[in-house]
Design a protein around this motif. Structure first.
Motif, PDB file in Angstrom:
ATOM      1  N   ALA A  87     -34.548 -16.473 -45.790  1.00 32.65           N
ATOM      2  CA  ALA A  87     -34.740 -17.278 -44.521  1.00 32.65           C
ATOM      3  C   ALA A  87     -35.328 -16.058 -43.659  1.00 32.65           C
ATOM      4  CB  ALA A  87     -33.512 -17.686 -44.144  1.00 32.65           C
ATOM      5  N   LEU A  88     -36.655 -16.092 -43.517  1.00 29.73           N
ATOM      6  CA  LEU A  88     -37.307 -15.062 -42.611  1.00 29.73           C
ATOM      7  C   LEU A  88     -36.737 -15.140 -41.309  1.00 29.73           C
ATOM      8  CD1 LEU A  88     -41.070 -15.169 -43.856  1.00 29.73           C
ATOM      9  CD2 LEU A  88     -38.970 -13.857 -44.986  1.00 29.73           C
ATOM     10  N   GLU A  89     -36.405 -16.424 -40.832  1.00 33.68           N
ATOM     11  CA  GLU A  89     -35.903 -16.337 -39.431  1.00 33.68           C
ATOM     12  C   GLU A  89     -34.539 -15.737 -38.967  1.00 33.68           C
ATOM     13  OE1 GLU A  89     -34.615 -20.101 -41.649  1.00 33.68           O
ATOM     14  OE2 GLU A  89     -36.604 -18.831 -41.496  1.00 33.68           O
ATOM     15  N   ASP A  90     -33.871 -15.523 -40.064  1.00 29.40           N
ATOM     16  CA  ASP A  90     -32.692 -14.838 -40.064  1.00 29.40           C
ATOM     17  C   ASP A  90     -32.685 -13.052 -39.639  1.00 29.40           C
ATOM     18  OD1 ASP A  90     -31.329 -16.940 -40.575  1.00 29.40           O
ATOM     19  OD2 ASP A  90     -31.030 -16.554 -42.564  1.00 29.40           O
ATOM     20  N   TYR A  91     -34.094 -12.623 -40.040  1.00 28.74           N
ATOM     21  CA  TYR A  91     -34.293 -11.306 -39.546  1.00 28.74           C
ATOM     22  C   TYR A  91     -34.835 -11.075 -38.344  1.00 28.74           C
ATOM     23  CZ  TYR A  91     -33.320 -10.688 -44.568  1.00 28.74           C
ATOM     24  OH  TYR A  91     -33.035 -10.815 -45.880  1.00 28.74           O
ATOM     25  N   ILE A 123     -29.449  -2.805 -43.901  1.00 26.99           N
ATOM     26  CA  ILE A 123     -30.242  -3.648 -43.991  1.00 26.99           C
ATOM     27  C   ILE A 123     -29.602  -5.145 -44.486  1.00 26.99           C
ATOM     28  CG2 ILE A 123     -32.450  -4.682 -45.220  1.00 26.99           C
ATOM     29  CD1 ILE A 123     -33.290  -1.874 -45.038  1.00 26.99           C
ATOM     30  N   ASN A 124     -29.152  -5.151 -45.432  1.00 24.73           N
ATOM     31  CA  ASN A 124     -28.528  -6.541 -46.030  1.00 24.73           C
ATOM     32  C   ASN A 124     -27.467  -7.437 -44.959  1.00 24.73           C
ATOM     33  OD1 ASN A 124     -29.906  -6.663 -48.435  1.00 24.73           O
ATOM     34  ND2 ASN A 124     -28.530  -5.269 -49.332  1.00 24.73           N
ATOM     35  N   GLU A 125     -26.650  -6.279 -44.146  1.00 26.83           N
ATOM     36  CA  GLU A 125     -25.699  -6.730 -43.288  1.00 26.83           C
ATOM     37  C   GLU A 125     -26.456  -7.292 -42.072  1.00 26.83           C
ATOM     38  OE1 GLU A 125     -21.736  -7.402 -41.679  1.00 26.83           O
ATOM     39  OE2 GLU A 125     -22.718  -7.147 -43.817  1.00 26.83           O
ATOM     40  N   TYR A 126     -27.452  -6.476 -41.407  1.00 30.00           N
ATOM     41  CA  TYR A 126     -27.900  -6.852 -40.161  1.00 30.00           C
ATOM     42  C   TYR A 126     -29.219  -7.373 -40.089  1.00 30.00           C
ATOM     43  CZ  TYR A 126     -23.785  -3.705 -38.687  1.00 30.00           C
ATOM     44  OH  TYR A 126     -22.635  -3.458 -38.376  1.00 30.00           O
ATOM     45  N   LYS A 127     -29.665  -7.340 -41.202  1.00 28.91           N
ATOM     46  CA  LYS A 127     -31.193  -7.983 -41.501  1.00 28.91           C
ATOM     47  C   LYS A 127     -32.141  -7.708 -40.079  1.00 28.91           C
ATOM     48  CE  LYS A 127     -29.457 -12.370 -44.171  1.00 28.91           C
ATOM     49  NZ  LYS A 127     -28.277 -11.284 -44.477  1.00 28.91           N
ATOM     50  N   PRO A 128     -32.726  -6.737 -40.434  1.00 30.89           N
ATOM     51  CA  PRO A 128     -33.848  -6.272 -39.412  1.00 30.89           C
ATOM     52  C   PRO A 128     -35.279  -6.980 -39.633  1.00 30.89           C
ATOM     53  CG  PRO A 128     -33.433  -4.369 -40.809  1.00 30.89           C
ATOM     54  CD  PRO A 128     -32.594  -5.427 -41.085  1.00 30.89           C
ATOM     55  N   VAL A 168     -33.578  -3.711 -51.380  1.00 30.60           N
ATOM     56  CA  VAL A 168     -33.851  -4.936 -50.850  1.00 30.60           C
ATOM     57  C   VAL A 168     -34.818  -5.955 -50.753  1.00 30.60           C
ATOM     58  CG1 VAL A 168     -32.375  -3.803 -48.951  1.00 30.60           C
ATOM     59  CG2 VAL A 168     -34.862  -4.020 -48.794  1.00 30.60           C
ATOM     60  N   ALA A 169     -35.411  -5.769 -52.209  1.00 24.05           N
ATOM     61  CA  ALA A 169     -36.395  -6.723 -52.520  1.00 24.05           C
ATOM     62  C   ALA A 169     -37.804  -7.082 -51.526  1.00 24.05           C
ATOM     63  CB  ALA A 169     -36.092  -7.939 -52.844  1.00 24.05           C
ATOM     64  N   PHE A 189     -20.312   1.390 -38.994  1.00 26.04           N
ATOM     65  CA  PHE A 189     -20.620   0.634 -40.212  1.00 26.04           C
ATOM     66  C   PHE A 189     -20.495   1.831 -41.592  1.00 26.04           C
ATOM     67  CE2 PHE A 189     -23.383  -1.247 -43.597  1.00 26.04           C
ATOM     68  CZ  PHE A 189     -22.493  -2.433 -43.870  1.00 26.04           C
ATOM     69  N   ASN A 190     -19.640   1.151 -42.354  1.00 26.46           N
ATOM     70  CA  ASN A 190     -19.302   1.995 -43.593  1.00 26.46           C
ATOM     71  C   ASN A 190     -19.202   0.969 -44.686  1.00 26.46           C
ATOM     72  OD1 ASN A 190     -18.443   3.760 -45.716  1.00 26.46           O
ATOM     73  ND2 ASN A 190     -17.846   5.242 -44.407  1.00 26.46           N
TER      74      ASN A 190
END
Length: 347
Positions: A2-6, A90-95, A117-118, A196-197
């Protein structure tokens, strides 16, 4: 996906021995510019051990937020733990956008993370813009807005390619050091820190560092020079570069060169200016025996003052020069060196 989530423009804030690299501040400056177009925030990702104290420096140069991943496993750079850290962020915060410096570390870290992250990654970018993609509307194909248009040299620097990543997120690029501009420092800025860890469990992919040996680099950094005396194929030979060495010495400057000089084996690649070399912004840039091909000009056109010396009055270098001298460099350069010496002696 879902691109809008980034959302948001993120940069990897590179540090070595708990000292932030200059590329981190350059990336923040570019991120601020891109974020203004997208009406979003700039976030720096700071990875290391005992590095939280560096966060305010990132705020001073434009970071709205700083995500700190701090763990003893991150004391020295190693591909596996650092890639795990950045990929987890990246997976957590979705830039929406993730920028990394095209340094030795960044060139290792960036592609590794993009694979995890594909998403795609455009390497060694020299220009970034927000725009539509495809650049020209095509029948039957949607032209998407607010895409990161990533420009980089291609085919050995003989052409320029603009690349986008419209169907995956984040849009990732490594950016060549010295190309982007830092912003003016924001006085007394304090970081909004997010700790974040993701947790680190060493495995057989973790490199064990047995010893770190630091050697002093003998080659000067032309990106830091205030005065550059740069030579091209027109200088004629490696031995003839002594004329440029003498001029640089009286000016307290540094010698650099074009790609043709490196290809001829006259000077090392560390001294090369241009798209396939380094981007420089000195106060004064002497282009001596340099024709002015676009690949070279792209690496030095932002110099404050450009002085060209070339026997060909039609050489393209004169199109970007502030001052130009048409003539034989073998006569002009020694006379210029002597005149500067005399002027300094009379001071």
């Amino acid at each position: 996906m879902a691109l809008e989530d980034y959302k948001g423009v993120y940069i990897y804030a590179e540090q070595v021995d708990n000292v932030l690299s200059n590329i981190s501040f350059e990336l923040l400056g570019e991120a601020k510019r891109l974020a203004a177009v997208l009406n979003t925030e700039v976030t720096a990702v700071l990875i290391g051990s005992n590095v939280k104290d560096l966060a305010d420096q990132l705020a001073v140069y434009g970071a709205d937020k700083v995500i700190v991943v701090d763990d003893p496993e991150l004391k020295e750079y190693r591909t596996e733990p650092y890639a795990h850290a950045l990929a987890s962020v990246i997976n957590e915060y979705k830039p929406d956008i993730m920028l990394v410096g095209a340094t030795p570390i960044g060139r290792d870290l960036g592609p590794t993370v993009s694979a995890r992250v594909a998403t795609g990654l455009t390497a060694d970018c020299t220009q970034l813009e927000i725009g539509k993609f495809p650049l020209v509307a095509l029948p039957g194909q949607e032209q998407k807005d607010n895409q990161l248009l990533m420009t980089r040299p291609a085919f050995g620097g003989n052409t320029i390619a603009t690349i986008a990543c419209p169907n995956n997120r984040p849009q990732m690029a490594t950016v060549r050091p010295g190309v982007m501009q830092k912003i003016d420092p924001i006085k007394d800025a304090k970081a909004n820190v997010i700790e974040f860890n993701p947790g680190f469990t060493p495995n057989n992919k973790y490199v064990e560092i047995l010893e770190i040996v630091k050697n002093t680099v003998q080659t000067v950094d032309i990106q830091q020079a205030k005065i550059l005396v740069s030579g091209g194929r027109g200088v004629g030979s490696a031995e003839n570069f002594k004329l440029l060495d003498d001029l640089a010495a009286v000016l307290n400057g540094t010698v650099s060169c074009s790609r043709a000089v490196v290809d001829s084996g006259w000077k090392p690649k560390d001294l090369q200016v241009g798209q396939t070399g380094k981007t420089v912004r000195p106060h004064v840039y002497f282009a001596i025996g340099i024709s002015g091909a676009i690949q070279h000009v792209a690496g030095m056109e932002e110099s404050d003052i450009i002085i060209a010396i070339n026997k060909d009055e039609n050489a393209p270098i004169f199109d970007v020069a502030d001052y130009g001298v048409v003539g034989d460099l073998n006569k002009i350069v020694p006379e210029l060196t002597a005149a500067i010496k005399k002027a300094l002696a009379e001071k």
